[in-house]
Design a protein around this motif. Structure first.
Motif, PDB file in Angstrom:
ATOM      1  N   PHE A  33       0.847  -1.191   0.000  1.00 11.90           N
ATOM      2  CA  PHE A  33       0.000   0.000   0.000  1.00 11.90           C
ATOM      3  C   PHE A  33       0.882   1.240   0.000  1.00 11.90           C
ATOM      4  CE2 PHE A  33      -2.540  -3.264   2.085  1.00 11.90           C
ATOM      5  CZ  PHE A  33      -3.780  -3.118   1.484  1.00 11.90           C
ATOM      6  N   GLY A  35       0.191   5.583   0.387  1.00 14.48           N
ATOM      7  CA  GLY A  35      -0.774   6.656   0.557  1.00 14.48           C
ATOM      8  C   GLY A  35      -0.433   7.858  -0.298  1.00 14.48           C
ATOM      9  N   ARG A 137      -2.086  -2.699   5.905  1.00 11.34           N
ATOM     10  CA  ARG A 137      -2.601  -1.435   5.386  1.00 11.34           C
ATOM     11  C   ARG A 137      -2.207  -0.267   6.267  1.00 11.34           C
ATOM     12  NH1 ARG A 137      -8.634   0.299   6.535  1.00 11.34           N
ATOM     13  NH2 ARG A 137      -7.585   0.395   8.545  1.00 11.34           N
ATOM     14  N   VAL A 305      -8.920   6.306   6.629  1.00  8.78           N
ATOM     15  CA  VAL A 305      -8.804   5.963   5.206  1.00  8.78           C
ATOM     16  C   VAL A 305     -10.135   6.222   4.498  1.00  8.78           C
ATOM     17  CG1 VAL A 305      -8.355   4.130   3.538  1.00  8.78           C
ATOM     18  CG2 VAL A 305      -6.978   4.278   5.632  1.00  8.78           C
ATOM     19  N   THR A 308      -9.584   3.217  -0.925  1.00  2.00           N
ATOM     20  CA  THR A 308      -8.461   2.377  -1.328  1.00  2.00           C
ATOM     21  C   THR A 308      -8.710   1.936  -2.761  1.00  2.00           C
ATOM     22  OG1 THR A 308      -8.159   1.578   0.940  1.00  2.00           O
ATOM     23  CG2 THR A 308      -7.108   0.311  -0.812  1.00  2.00           C
ATOM     24  N   LYS A 330      -7.577  10.385   3.517  1.00  5.01           N
ATOM     25  CA  LYS A 330      -6.454   9.572   3.065  1.00  5.01           C
ATOM     26  C   LYS A 330      -6.894   8.617   1.977  1.00  5.01           C
ATOM     27  CE  LYS A 330      -3.000   9.749   3.972  1.00  5.01           C
ATOM     28  NZ  LYS A 330      -2.015  10.561   3.221  1.00  5.01           N
ATOM     29  N   ILE A 331      -6.231   8.700   0.832  1.00  9.47           N
ATOM     30  CA  ILE A 331      -6.423   7.754  -0.271  1.00  9.47           C
ATOM     31  C   ILE A 331      -5.220   6.825  -0.294  1.00  9.47           C
ATOM     32  CG2 ILE A 331      -6.658   7.460  -2.753  1.00  9.47           C
ATOM     33  CD1 ILE A 331      -7.847  10.303  -2.851  1.00  9.47           C
ATOM     34  N   LEU A 332      -5.500   5.526  -0.238  1.00  3.72           N
ATOM     35  CA  LEU A 332      -4.443   4.525  -0.336  1.00  3.72           C
ATOM     36  C   LEU A 332      -4.519   3.844  -1.706  1.00  3.72           C
ATOM     37  CD1 LEU A 332      -4.450   2.716   3.141  1.00  3.72           C
ATOM     38  CD2 LEU A 332      -3.001   4.607   2.367  1.00  3.72           C
ATOM     39  N   VAL A 333      -3.357   3.580  -2.254  1.00  3.43           N
ATOM     40  CA  VAL A 333      -3.249   2.792  -3.487  1.00  3.43           C
ATOM     41  C   VAL A 333      -2.757   1.403  -3.102  1.00  3.43           C
ATOM     42  CG1 VAL A 333      -2.106   2.557  -5.714  1.00  3.43           C
ATOM     43  CG2 VAL A 333      -2.782   4.832  -4.873  1.00  3.43           C
ATOM     44  N   SER A 334      -3.515   0.386  -3.487  1.00  4.27           N
ATOM     45  CA  SER A 334      -3.156  -1.002  -3.184  1.00  4.27           C
ATOM     46  C   SER A 334      -2.374  -1.590  -4.348  1.00  4.27           C
ATOM     47  CB  SER A 334      -4.415  -1.834  -2.934  1.00  4.27           C
ATOM     48  OG  SER A 334      -4.088  -3.212  -2.833  1.00  4.27           O
TER      49      SER A 334
END
Length: 338
Positions: A33, A35, A137, A305, A308, A330-334
């Motif tokens: 992950f 962010g 995560r 979050v 995602t 918060k945007i997370l990229v997986s």
């Protein structure tokens, strides 16, 4: 391998980058992950004077150790880790003082050097921190929270003090949590009711809607003014509000920086005898403190979050954030399937 690439202001896409090689002392990390940070947003908008293009963004990292370079014998393959993404020169005054976070030659991943929004990265062992007991995560939340925790350390926040946090983005929420960890009473201020709701859920004692009247509301809650004000917005109005609101002999810490010159009423510096301090990046100790907090508060990640997305949707997610900056915390990229 695939990577998100900022190719120019307002231009983001998926491209190919080479698979990195490990040298002695390096650690190979399969990224799980990453962010999106406010610096990624300003880089996308062409407002970050420190970035050069093209650039792979991303320095809020959660991953798994995939391989070890020669001379690395204190980590295990498969260990879950995060990364201190700041690279310092070791020679300047800040480095010699033991404050590498303020290195005059600092290079941060995703800004002055390639970031982690790709499947695999290689970093020196000294930059890798295991994250035992954390959800994979949530290890991506350690770095942004640590920036806020570092500001709390710079403010010397003590139990029983009142802290006003201006701005409830990710960094401001880190400052809120760091202050709570030290036993302070926290008042959170933001223009977004949604973000104030998150601040309240995280433990803020009071929340105030920013804008006109914020100074008066702070004064109603703390007639003699707060002990500490932490500015985590980087806007002229909040820079001025911090000095106006802080109590006599209080401390003001700035994390954000305004993009234009600000005219202060400098008489307040003297008559209040206030301390004004800057706060930059974070230290190993801040990362460790955040991990302790997140282990004790496993609900934090779910509160913070906002979204995602997989790697292929990362460009569109950043574009959406640019159009609605108040709509996301918060945007997370997986990259687990990348």
């Amino acid at each position: 391998m695939k990577a998100v690439r900022l190719t120019a202001p307002n231009a983001i896409s998926i491209g190919d980058v080479p698979v990195p090689d490990a040298a002695a002392g390096d650690v190979v990390i399969d990224v799980a992950f990453v962010g999106y940070c406010g610096s990624d947003l300003t880089s996308f908008r062409g407002l970050n004077p420190l970035v050069s293009y093209p650039r792979v963004p991303g320095h809020e990292i959660a991953g798994v150790v995939a391989a070890l370079g020669a001379d690395v014998d204190d980590l295990s393959i498969g260990a879950q880790v995060t990364v201190l993404p700041y690279f310092n020169c070791g020679n300047c005054r800040a480095c010699r003082l033991g404050r590498p976070n303020a290195c005059v030659n600092n290079q941060t991943m995703g800004v002055q050097r390639e970031g982690a929004m790709t499947a695999r990265i290689v970093v020196p062992r000294s930059k890798v921190m295991p994250t035992p007991g954390l959800r994979l995560r949530d290890a991506a939340l350690v770095e942004p929270c640590a920036v806020g925790f570092h500001a709390v350390s710079r403010a010397d926040v003590a139990a029983g003090e009142t802290v006003v946090v201006l701005g409830c983005g990710m960094i401001g929420l880190g400052a809120l949590m760091g202050s709570l960890r030290r036993g302070a009473k926290v008042i959170a201020v933001d223009l977004s009711p949604k973000k104030l709701d998150i601040a309240k859920s995280l433990g803020a004692h009071h929340v105030i809607l920013g804008g006109d009247g914020a100074a008066e509301r702070i004064a109603e809650l703390v007639p003699e003014g707060p002990d500490v004000v932490i500015e985590a917005v980087g806007a002229p109005a909040t820079f001025l509000l911090a000095v106006e609101a802080v109590g006599q002999c209080g401390r003001v810490v700035y994390i954000g920086y305004a993009k234009q010159a600000i005219a202060f009423d400098t008489k307040q510096f003297i008559t209040k005898e206030i301390d004004i301090r800057g706060s930059r990046n974070a230290l190993h100790a801040d990362f460790a403190d955040v991990q302790d907090w997140l282990r004790a508060r496993p609900d934090v990640g779910d509160l913070i979050v906002s979204a995602t997305v997989p790697l292929d949707e990362a460009p569109a997610a950043l574009e959406r954030w640019a159009q609605d900056p108040g709509g996301y915390t918060k945007i997370l990229v997986s990259l687990e399937e990348a």
